[in-house]
Design an enzyme around this catalytic site. Sequence first.
Site: not given
Ligand SMILES: [Zn+2]
Ligand SMILES: [Zn+2]
Length: 299
Positions: A60, A62, A64-65, A138, A206, A265
């Site tokens: 996804h 976000h 941090d990914h 999510h 996530d 994570h």
């Molecule tokens: Zn994350």
């Molecule tokens: Zn996320």
Amino acid sequence: MEVIILGTSEAVPTAKRSQLAMLLKYKNENILVDCGEGTQRQFKIAGLSPLKITRILISHWHGDHVLGLPGLLQTFALNNYSKTLKIYGPRGTKKFAKLLLKTFVFKEKVKTEIHEIDKDGEIIDAKDFYIEAFRMKHSIPCLAYKFVEKDRRKININATRKFGLKQGPLLGELQQGKNIVFKGKKIKSKDVTYVVRGRKIAFIIDTLFNKNCIKAAKNVDLLISESTFLESTHFDKAKERGHMTAKQAATIAKKARVKRLLLTHLSQRYARNPKPILDEAKKVFKNTQLAEDLMRIKL
Ligand SMILES: [Zn+2]
Ligand SMILES: [Zn+2]
């Protein structure tokens, strides 16, 4: 087949943990799953070349990914990456990838093929493997991925020798599961071959605990699952943030009958002492380990 864990932290990198990224090496494929900030550096430290990447699976969008994507694409452009980079991701991926390619100045140099997935099912069907995606729950569209090596039928040489059959195209037919006639005798494929089961890996990143997690993880050899919080102290927080607890990740492993569970994570609150996360999961599913940056797992 090998999985290299490049990053394991949630939201922000810590001194020991880079943001999420994993590399799956299989034959000629180098499949990157997520690309958090610092992924390129982790490649260098692991002694790997990012230029060998063949596909990127994005769970996804976000930060941090995906924050490592611009840097990675720049490296591809600088080094005249000649393959067509195949990127897969959830709903919105085409738009986000286009914006990203527009923002930086490497657009013409890297050929990309972007696949946006908005339903569960097979997304890649290659000669020796396939990959399935599963929609997760999510705060934004998010996917889990399952890599499945296809089963292979092999010849039992001792069995074919008994028929006097040592080589030739008929062996190939038996290997394809076909029955043949040799010197007037019928030979059944199932009598002279055996099936080698393919290996399977699932990446669940996530999400809230949901039924699709069990489907994605069903019978895999290795499940890599997010495990952001402890159920005993942060159950509500996990729910509110759209994440799972260690106990929930372990419950998936148990229900899906996986062989091995790797927890990743992790919230930065466990940066100093992640052991309670492991302990909580182990109560439900014994064969559990904590993912560490630069860990390598051969399957
Ligand atoms: Zn994350
Ligand atoms: Zn996320």
